[in-house]
Design a protein around this motif. Structure first.
Motif, mmCIF file in Angstrom:
data_model
loop_
_atom_site.group_PDB
_atom_site.id
_atom_site.type_symbol
_atom_site.label_atom_id
_atom_site.label_comp_id
_atom_site.label_asym_id
_atom_site.label_seq_id
_atom_site.Cartn_x
_atom_site.Cartn_y
_atom_site.Cartn_z
ATOM 1 N N MET A 3 0.727 -1.643 0.097
ATOM 2 C CA MET A 3 0.352 0.065 0.285
ATOM 3 C C MET A 3 0.910 1.348 0.014
ATOM 4 N N PHE A 4 2.100 1.361 0.613
ATOM 5 C CA PHE A 4 3.134 2.539 0.429
ATOM 6 C C PHE A 4 3.985 2.558 -0.090
ATOM 7 N N GLU A 5 4.087 1.126 -1.028
ATOM 8 C CA GLU A 5 5.638 0.921 -1.604
ATOM 9 C C GLU A 5 5.598 1.873 -2.842
ATOM 10 N N GLY A 6 4.714 1.610 -3.335
ATOM 11 C CA GLY A 6 4.265 2.327 -4.654
ATOM 12 C C GLY A 6 4.851 3.991 -4.822
ATOM 13 N N PRO A 7 3.212 4.672 -3.653
ATOM 14 C CA PRO A 7 3.967 5.529 -3.332
ATOM 15 C C PRO A 7 5.081 5.938 -3.141
ATOM 16 N N LEU A 8 5.803 5.386 -2.350
ATOM 17 C CA LEU A 8 7.409 5.753 -1.377
ATOM 18 C C LEU A 8 7.969 5.684 -3.035
ATOM 19 N N ARG A 9 7.895 4.769 -3.666
ATOM 20 C CA ARG A 9 9.121 4.394 -4.712
ATOM 21 C C ARG A 9 8.616 5.663 -5.427
ATOM 22 N N THR A 10 8.121 5.905 -5.994
ATOM 23 C CA THR A 10 7.421 7.513 -6.697
ATOM 24 C C THR A 10 8.225 9.061 -6.694
ATOM 25 N N GLY B 282 11.533 8.303 -4.283
ATOM 26 C CA GLY B 282 12.415 7.989 -3.943
ATOM 27 C C GLY B 282 12.831 7.294 -2.844
ATOM 28 N N ILE B 283 12.237 6.737 -1.581
ATOM 29 C CA ILE B 283 12.557 6.545 -0.719
ATOM 30 C C ILE B 283 11.755 4.668 -0.844
ATOM 31 N N GLN B 284 12.668 4.267 -0.563
ATOM 32 C CA GLN B 284 12.289 2.582 -0.717
ATOM 33 C C GLN B 284 11.484 1.789 0.772
ATOM 34 N N LEU B 285 10.833 1.344 0.641
ATOM 35 C CA LEU B 285 10.110 0.883 1.805
ATOM 36 C C LEU B 285 10.716 -0.474 2.259
ATOM 37 N N VAL B 286 10.597 -0.576 3.558
ATOM 38 C CA VAL B 286 11.404 -1.616 4.725
ATOM 39 C C VAL B 286 10.389 -1.708 5.024
ATOM 40 N N ALA B 287 9.780 -3.204 5.141
ATOM 41 C CA ALA B 287 8.284 -3.677 5.511
ATOM 42 C C ALA B 287 8.677 -4.958 6.411
ATOM 43 N N PRO B 288 9.079 -4.967 8.203
ATOM 44 C CA PRO B 288 8.862 -6.165 8.547
ATOM 45 C C PRO B 288 7.759 -6.711 9.015
ATOM 46 N N ARG B 289 7.821 -8.009 8.612
ATOM 47 C CA ARG B 289 6.866 -8.793 8.729
ATOM 48 C C ARG B 289 6.324 -8.754 10.254
ATOM 49 N N ASP C 182 13.618 -0.815 15.574
ATOM 50 C CA ASP C 182 14.788 -0.678 16.123
ATOM 51 C C ASP C 182 15.964 -1.076 15.988
ATOM 52 N N ASP C 183 15.581 -2.267 15.374
ATOM 53 C CA ASP C 183 17.071 -3.194 14.774
ATOM 54 C C ASP C 183 16.949 -2.583 13.524
ATOM 55 N N LEU C 184 16.342 -1.758 12.534
ATOM 56 C CA LEU C 184 16.579 -0.911 11.861
ATOM 57 C C LEU C 184 17.833 -0.041 12.184
ATOM 58 N N SER C 185 19.239 -0.389 10.888
ATOM 59 C CA SER C 185 20.149 0.536 11.187
ATOM 60 C C SER C 185 20.065 1.502 10.324
ATOM 61 N N GLY C 186 20.891 1.960 10.051
ATOM 62 C CA GLY C 186 21.532 3.187 8.970
ATOM 63 C C GLY C 186 20.596 4.971 9.488
ATOM 64 N N GLU C 187 20.376 5.699 8.355
ATOM 65 C CA GLU C 187 19.269 6.640 8.717
ATOM 66 C C GLU C 187 18.417 6.702 9.213
ATOM 67 N N PRO C 188 17.470 8.039 9.759
ATOM 68 C CA PRO C 188 16.871 8.243 10.210
ATOM 69 C C PRO C 188 15.280 7.550 9.608
ATOM 70 N N VAL C 189 14.632 6.940 10.340
ATOM 71 C CA VAL C 189 13.565 6.014 10.143
ATOM 72 C C VAL C 189 12.755 6.896 9.859
ATOM 73 N N LEU C 190 11.980 6.852 8.284
ATOM 74 C CA LEU C 190 10.058 7.482 8.059
ATOM 75 C C LEU C 190 9.494 6.306 8.684
#
Length: 215
Positions: A1-8, A10-17, A33-41
């Motif tokens: 639901m968010f993946e396509g709009p975010l891709r447009t 330039g943001i990659q969706l990371v969706a923990p199952r 908490d376990d996501l690393s790297g840049e600040p999280v949207l």
């Protein structure tokens, strides 16, 4: 639901199952908490929106923004429509099973199909997950007022389970929030319409306003 709009944008969706069961909320928060790297949207739908705010409040230095679709209540769930629905569904699943409970669902075919897919994927922890959704407190208005990151909120004006008034209340309480509305009818025709509305609201919160609002 968010993946396509975010891709447009330039943001990659990371969706923990999701990990269904009694610890559904805790495992979801730990995944953030376990996501690393840049600040999280961070973001989510219904309970997922509640948990995204909960995580943002606990991690103000790591949250870059919020995408909140269909918030369901504030504070204690009480008799909020989504809480009552989840509670009754949990009871029915335990008593009659998933197939029999789904057979009683009075909903548009697309929504019944989405519900069937999500529920079957959550077995055997479905009933416990529904209990979590029915009983976990949402952020209080005083907590929402502490959110400072740009926040996009979306609600469906024709959704009785997630009343649009809740989304409006969240948008008027979070200092840097914008609200876009859509409808369940639009969502039935286009599964990304709710995600687009949420992302559009967030873009407006960060100062991008020259975009068309989704139908």
């Amino acid at each position: 639901m968010f993946e396509g709009p975010l891709r447009t944008i330039g943001i990659q969706l990371v969706a923990p199952r999701p990990v269904p069961g009694k610890t559904l909320a805790e495992t979801h928060l730990k995944a953030l908490d376990d996501l690393s790297g840049e600040p999280v949207l961070a973001g989510g739908i219904s309970l997922g929106a509640h948990l995204a705010v909960e995580w943002a409040l606990a991690n103000p230095g790591r949250c870059a923004g919020l995408l909140l679709a269909l918030p369901a209540w504030n504070g204690s769930p009480g008799n909020a429509p989504a809480a009552v629905s989840a509670r009754l569904s949990a009871q029915a699943v335990r008593k009659y099973g998933v197939d029999a409970t789904l057979a009683t669902v009075d909903a548009e075919p697309w929504l019944a199909a989405e519900l069937s897919r999500a529920w079957r994927r959550a077995e055997p922890g479905l009933a416990d997950s529904l209990d979590v959704a029915a009983t976990r407190p949402a952020p209080e208005l005083t907590e929402l007022a502490q959110i400072t990151v740009p926040t996009g909120i979306a609600g469906c004006s024709d959704d009785p389970v997630h009343p649009i008034g809740v989304a409006q209340r969240w948008a008027s309480t979070i200092p840097n929030a914008r609200l876009c509305t859509t409808t369940l009818r639009a969502l039935g025709n286009d599964r990304e319409s709710l995600g687009r509305a949420t992302v559009l609201a967030w873009l407006r919160a960060i100062g991008i306003t020259r975009l068309e609002q989704p139908s």
